[in-house]
Write a protein that holds these residues in place. Structure first.
Motif, PDB file in Angstrom:
ATOM      1  N   PHE A  52       0.870  -1.031  -0.068  1.00 23.14           N
ATOM      2  CA  PHE A  52      -0.157  -0.125   0.054  1.00 23.14           C
ATOM      3  C   PHE A  52       0.837   1.277   0.001  1.00 23.14           C
ATOM      4  O   PHE A  52       1.989   1.181   0.006  1.00 23.14           O
ATOM      5  CB  PHE A  52      -1.015  -0.269   1.305  1.00 23.14           C
ATOM      6  CG  PHE A  52      -1.889  -1.382   1.159  1.00 23.14           C
ATOM      7  CD1 PHE A  52      -3.017  -1.468   0.247  1.00 23.14           C
ATOM      8  CD2 PHE A  52      -1.476  -2.400   2.056  1.00 23.14           C
ATOM      9  CE1 PHE A  52      -3.777  -2.810   0.272  1.00 23.14           C
ATOM     10  CE2 PHE A  52      -2.153  -3.631   1.995  1.00 23.14           C
ATOM     11  CZ  PHE A  52      -3.245  -3.844   1.225  1.00 23.14           C
ATOM     12  N   VAL A  53       0.022   2.471  -0.127  1.00 28.06           N
ATOM     13  CA  VAL A  53       0.867   3.752  -0.240  1.00 28.06           C
ATOM     14  C   VAL A  53       1.906   3.832   0.668  1.00 28.06           C
ATOM     15  O   VAL A  53       2.978   4.817   0.534  1.00 28.06           O
ATOM     16  CB  VAL A  53      -0.081   4.947  -0.466  1.00 28.06           C
ATOM     17  CG1 VAL A  53      -0.728   5.170   0.974  1.00 28.06           C
ATOM     18  CG2 VAL A  53       0.425   6.100  -0.949  1.00 28.06           C
ATOM     19  N   ASP A  54       1.717   3.392   1.972  1.00 24.02           N
ATOM     20  CA  ASP A  54       2.543   3.864   3.006  1.00 24.02           C
ATOM     21  C   ASP A  54       3.108   2.442   3.924  1.00 24.02           C
ATOM     22  O   ASP A  54       3.482   2.337   4.889  1.00 24.02           O
ATOM     23  CB  ASP A  54       2.023   4.638   4.085  1.00 24.02           C
ATOM     24  CG  ASP A  54       0.706   4.239   4.830  1.00 24.02           C
ATOM     25  OD1 ASP A  54       0.385   3.119   4.300  1.00 24.02           O
ATOM     26  OD2 ASP A  54       0.257   4.628   5.687  1.00 24.02           O
ATOM     27  N   SER A  55       3.134   1.342   3.023  1.00 21.17           N
ATOM     28  CA  SER A  55       3.757   0.175   3.520  1.00 21.17           C
ATOM     29  C   SER A  55       5.195   0.161   3.465  1.00 21.17           C
ATOM     30  O   SER A  55       5.813   1.012   3.277  1.00 21.17           O
ATOM     31  CB  SER A  55       3.672  -0.870   2.554  1.00 21.17           C
ATOM     32  OG  SER A  55       2.254  -1.291   2.436  1.00 21.17           O
ATOM     33  N   SER A 103       3.707  -7.317   7.580  1.00 22.81           N
ATOM     34  CA  SER A 103       2.752  -6.829   8.369  1.00 22.81           C
ATOM     35  C   SER A 103       2.024  -5.542   7.875  1.00 22.81           C
ATOM     36  O   SER A 103       0.949  -5.437   8.172  1.00 22.81           O
ATOM     37  CB  SER A 103       2.969  -6.394   9.855  1.00 22.81           C
ATOM     38  OG  SER A 103       3.823  -5.578   9.749  1.00 22.81           O
ATOM     39  N   THR A 104       2.730  -4.785   6.968  1.00 26.88           N
ATOM     40  CA  THR A 104       2.041  -3.637   6.207  1.00 26.88           C
ATOM     41  C   THR A 104       1.557  -3.880   4.877  1.00 26.88           C
ATOM     42  O   THR A 104       1.215  -3.004   4.196  1.00 26.88           O
ATOM     43  CB  THR A 104       3.080  -2.539   6.377  1.00 26.88           C
ATOM     44  OG1 THR A 104       4.232  -2.754   5.536  1.00 26.88           O
ATOM     45  CG2 THR A 104       3.472  -2.263   7.682  1.00 26.88           C
ATOM     46  N   THR A 105       1.726  -5.168   4.494  1.00 26.45           N
ATOM     47  CA  THR A 105       1.248  -5.768   3.137  1.00 26.45           C
ATOM     48  C   THR A 105      -0.120  -6.155   3.184  1.00 26.45           C
ATOM     49  O   THR A 105      -0.710  -6.523   4.150  1.00 26.45           O
ATOM     50  CB  THR A 105       2.163  -6.389   2.452  1.00 26.45           C
ATOM     51  OG1 THR A 105       2.142  -7.639   3.243  1.00 26.45           O
ATOM     52  CG2 THR A 105       3.713  -5.796   2.495  1.00 26.45           C
ATOM     53  N   ILE A 106      -0.420  -6.907   1.958  1.00 24.05           N
ATOM     54  CA  ILE A 106      -1.865  -7.755   1.985  1.00 24.05           C
ATOM     55  C   ILE A 106      -1.673  -8.753   3.045  1.00 24.05           C
ATOM     56  O   ILE A 106      -2.584  -9.384   3.575  1.00 24.05           O
ATOM     57  CB  ILE A 106      -1.960  -7.973   0.814  1.00 24.05           C
ATOM     58  CG1 ILE A 106      -3.493  -8.622   0.630  1.00 24.05           C
ATOM     59  CG2 ILE A 106      -1.303  -9.232  -0.055  1.00 24.05           C
ATOM     60  CD1 ILE A 106      -4.499  -7.554   0.756  1.00 24.05           C
ATOM     61  N   GLU A 116      -5.697  -3.047  -8.336  1.00 24.39           N
ATOM     62  CA  GLU A 116      -4.369  -1.910  -8.715  1.00 24.39           C
ATOM     63  C   GLU A 116      -5.474  -0.919  -9.710  1.00 24.39           C
ATOM     64  O   GLU A 116      -6.197  -1.395 -10.472  1.00 24.39           O
ATOM     65  CB  GLU A 116      -3.353  -2.237  -9.586  1.00 24.39           C
ATOM     66  CG  GLU A 116      -2.522  -1.242  -9.734  1.00 24.39           C
ATOM     67  CD  GLU A 116      -1.224  -1.761 -10.408  1.00 24.39           C
ATOM     68  OE1 GLU A 116      -0.242  -0.862 -11.164  1.00 24.39           O
ATOM     69  OE2 GLU A 116      -1.017  -3.126 -10.514  1.00 24.39           O
ATOM     70  N   VAL A 117      -5.556   0.460  -9.146  1.00 22.65           N
ATOM     71  CA  VAL A 117      -6.141   1.510  -9.688  1.00 22.65           C
ATOM     72  C   VAL A 117      -5.536   2.747 -10.202  1.00 22.65           C
ATOM     73  O   VAL A 117      -4.287   2.529 -10.007  1.00 22.65           O
ATOM     74  CB  VAL A 117      -7.455   2.112  -8.697  1.00 22.65           C
ATOM     75  CG1 VAL A 117      -8.510   0.700  -8.380  1.00 22.65           C
ATOM     76  CG2 VAL A 117      -6.828   2.842  -7.799  1.00 22.65           C
ATOM     77  N   LEU A 118      -6.066   3.334 -11.024  1.00 19.23           N
ATOM     78  CA  LEU A 118      -5.201   4.671 -11.545  1.00 19.23           C
ATOM     79  C   LEU A 118      -4.867   5.395 -10.420  1.00 19.23           C
ATOM     80  O   LEU A 118      -5.550   5.526  -9.377  1.00 19.23           O
ATOM     81  CB  LEU A 118      -5.991   5.487 -12.391  1.00 19.23           C
ATOM     82  CG  LEU A 118      -6.388   4.819 -13.818  1.00 19.23           C
ATOM     83  CD1 LEU A 118      -7.526   5.727 -14.295  1.00 19.23           C
ATOM     84  CD2 LEU A 118      -5.385   4.642 -14.500  1.00 19.23           C
ATOM     85  N   GLU A 119      -3.679   5.985 -10.470  1.00 18.06           N
ATOM     86  CA  GLU A 119      -3.089   6.937  -9.486  1.00 18.06           C
ATOM     87  C   GLU A 119      -3.961   7.953  -9.085  1.00 18.06           C
ATOM     88  O   GLU A 119      -4.259   8.771 -10.272  1.00 18.06           O
ATOM     89  CB  GLU A 119      -1.622   7.287  -9.694  1.00 18.06           C
ATOM     90  CG  GLU A 119      -0.460   6.117  -9.663  1.00 18.06           C
ATOM     91  CD  GLU A 119      -0.412   5.632  -8.412  1.00 18.06           C
ATOM     92  OE1 GLU A 119      -0.749   6.147  -7.236  1.00 18.06           O
ATOM     93  OE2 GLU A 119      -0.103   4.491  -8.289  1.00 18.06           O
ATOM     94  N   VAL A 156      -2.446   1.603   4.891  1.00 14.15           N
ATOM     95  CA  VAL A 156      -2.262   0.605   5.807  1.00 14.15           C
ATOM     96  C   VAL A 156      -3.555   0.445   7.017  1.00 14.15           C
ATOM     97  O   VAL A 156      -4.035  -0.296   6.851  1.00 14.15           O
ATOM     98  CB  VAL A 156      -0.788   0.299   6.523  1.00 14.15           C
ATOM     99  CG1 VAL A 156      -1.080  -0.895   7.198  1.00 14.15           C
ATOM    100  CG2 VAL A 156       0.161   0.010   5.374  1.00 14.15           C
ATOM    101  N   GLU A 157      -3.811   1.788   7.331  1.00 12.63           N
ATOM    102  CA  GLU A 157      -4.589   1.897   8.361  1.00 12.63           C
ATOM    103  C   GLU A 157      -6.016   1.788   7.661  1.00 12.63           C
ATOM    104  O   GLU A 157      -7.078   0.988   8.424  1.00 12.63           O
ATOM    105  CB  GLU A 157      -4.535   3.505   8.912  1.00 12.63           C
ATOM    106  CG  GLU A 157      -5.803   3.744   9.854  1.00 12.63           C
ATOM    107  CD  GLU A 157      -6.025   5.027  10.267  1.00 12.63           C
ATOM    108  OE1 GLU A 157      -6.686   5.540  11.128  1.00 12.63           O
ATOM    109  OE2 GLU A 157      -5.242   6.156   9.431  1.00 12.63           O
ATOM    110  N   GLU A 158      -6.367   2.309   6.718  1.00 13.63           N
ATOM    111  CA  GLU A 158      -7.544   2.117   5.832  1.00 13.63           C
ATOM    112  C   GLU A 158      -7.669   0.770   5.646  1.00 13.63           C
ATOM    113  O   GLU A 158      -9.009   0.241   5.494  1.00 13.63           O
ATOM    114  CB  GLU A 158      -7.488   2.882   4.459  1.00 13.63           C
ATOM    115  CG  GLU A 158      -7.662   4.413   4.615  1.00 13.63           C
ATOM    116  CD  GLU A 158      -7.170   5.249   3.525  1.00 13.63           C
ATOM    117  OE1 GLU A 158      -7.242   6.560   3.390  1.00 13.63           O
ATOM    118  OE2 GLU A 158      -6.853   4.808   2.327  1.00 13.63           O
TER     119      GLU A 158
END
Length: 441
Positions: free
Chosen positions: A249-252, A258-261, A323-326, A417-419
């Motif tokens: 994720f954006v802040d992994s 633990s900060t990934t899927i 995965e979506v558009l930035e 990651v929080e979301e």
């Protein structure tokens, strides 16, 4: 013989009394009329009538003799008759004008609530309408029920009104800080979704490589399959794994799984264990480290082995992130927390170019579709806006291993990651509602 005579005697007395009273009223009325209703003259007729009435009443009906005759003409007689014959008085009091009934608007609301609970009151407080978030989705509103309850409070005894009202307990957060939805926020009008186009528009996004047909997506079949299980915490029943273990994720934090899927999968497993009592295996094998192209082929033997070693597993969840558009953010506010949206994914083993894919057979396609559809319905009714439409694509995606196979796309690379972590608790609740059989009505 005596009884017969006594009965006649009483009857004759009553007739005599009524005749004397009628005579008195006639004579008195004649005086009043001749005086214009307000004169003070006193005629022999009035004296004679009064004497006759008094003599008869003193002998045969003493209580009438003491009646207050100051009321309007004739009313004193009715009042006294009511005292002597209570049933007469009760019947006379039941006039329509004295009954307390529901107002027209309240009565209309009661009928609507009994016959169609989907109706709610419009903003202007008058007209009744059916607000739908989509054509067949009905938004529930407690306002009407509250109005009826408040109106029912009127006319209660004072001692009841002063009694303390029992307050509805406010749901508390669980150990993971999540407040579960206490009930549905909206319900579906299923008659509308018997139409195939309406069903597709509301629930599905179909990839250009495949095709959905009414034979495959039949509402009765999607809702009719029973996907609940009998919970047994003594044996594994749920498997969570990740075909694409490297999705982050954006802040992994680099190097911190633990900060990934993978971390999201472990949290989901923990919630299912500790909050809902399921026995869950979280498989952490990595099959996309070098390349993603063959991840499904690489993971299949390992997952088959896990299932062979644990034949009690009934639910298989492949947890991904999309995965979506930035610049696009899949997030909503849920209980005051930013929460990633998620999507269920199904493979149809069918492409427009090749038709049925023989080497990707899946005997559980219909079961998989029913499972994701019922999960989607529960999510939309309990947590509106949290899910995206179910995505249908042409291949199999290892969903042939169990009837209850789910592929979940949780958020995207643009989420924090929080979301992502905030979405795990509602996913667990939705899954429990489905597996316990409590989610659908």
């Amino acid at each position: 013989m005596n009884k017969k005579w006594n009965g006649r005697n009483i009857f004759h007395k009553c007739v005599l009394v009524l005749l004397v009273i009628a005579l008195g009223d006639f004579l008195f009325t004649g005086r009043s009329s001749s005086d214009g209703g307000g004169g003070s003259s006193f005629s022999w007729k009035e004296a004679l009538a009064g004497k006759a009435e008094e003599s008869v009443l003193n002998v045969w009906l003493p209580s009438f003799a003491f009646a207050d005759r100051s009321s309007t003409q004739g009313s004193w007689f009715l009042n006294m008759l009511g005292q002597q014959v209570p049933l007469f008085a009760y019947a006379g009091s039941q006039e329509d004008g004295g009954l307390q009934t529901e107002s027209g608007s309240t009565y209309e609301r009661i009928l609507l609530l009994e016959g169609a609970s989907e109706y709610t009151e419009s903003e202007d407080g008058d007209a009744l309408e059916v607000p739908e978030t989509s054509e067949g989705r009905i938004q529930l509103d407690d306002k009407m029920t509250q109005l009826l309850q408040e109106e029912n409070q009127t006319g209660r005894p004072e001692e009841e009104e002063s009694a303390e009202q029992e307050e509805t307990p406010v749901p508390s957060a669980d150990q993971f800080g999540f407040i579960r939805a206490a009930g549905r926020s909206q319900e579906y009008n299923w008659s509308y979704y018997q139409d195939f186009d309406a069903l597709i528009k509301e629930f599905y996004a179909v990839d250009a490589t495949t095709q959905a047909s009414p034979a495959r997506l039949n509402l009765d079949s999607l809702l009719g399959k029973t996907m609940a299980i009998t919970k047994n915490p003594d044996v594994p029943q749920i498997l969570i794994y990740h075909t694409h273990s490297q999705e982050d994720f954006v802040d992994s934090v680099p190097g911190d799984s633990s900060t990934t899927i993978m971390g999201a999968g472990e949290l989901l497993a923990q919630i299912l264990r500790e909050e809902y009592g399921y026995n869950v295996i979280h498989h952490t094998g990595e099959y996309d480290v070098e390349a993603r192209d063959y991840a499904y082929s690489n993971s299949l033997p390992a997952i088959e082995q896990v299932l062979a070693e644990n034949p009690t597993i009934e639910v298989v969840i492949d947890l991904h992130r999309d995965e979506v558009l930035e610049g696009r953010k899949l997030v909503m506010d849920l209980n005051g927390k930013p929460t990633a949206k998620f999507m269920f994914f199904n493979g149809l083993s069918y492409t427009i170019a090749h038709g049925e894919i023989e080497y990707l057979q899946n005997p559980y396609i219909d079961d998989n579709l029913a499972f994701s559809f019922q999960m989607q319905v529960i999510a939309n009714e309990y947590y509106p806006g949290l899910t995206r439409r179910i995505y249908l694509k042409g291949y199999r995606y290892n969903m042939h291993l169990r009837p209850r196979s789910l592929l979940i796309e949780l958020g995207a690379q643009t989420n924090t990651v929080e979301e992502i972590r905030n979405a795990c608790a509602p996913i667990a609740h939705i899954l429990d509602l489905e597996l316990s059989g409590k989610g659908l009505y």
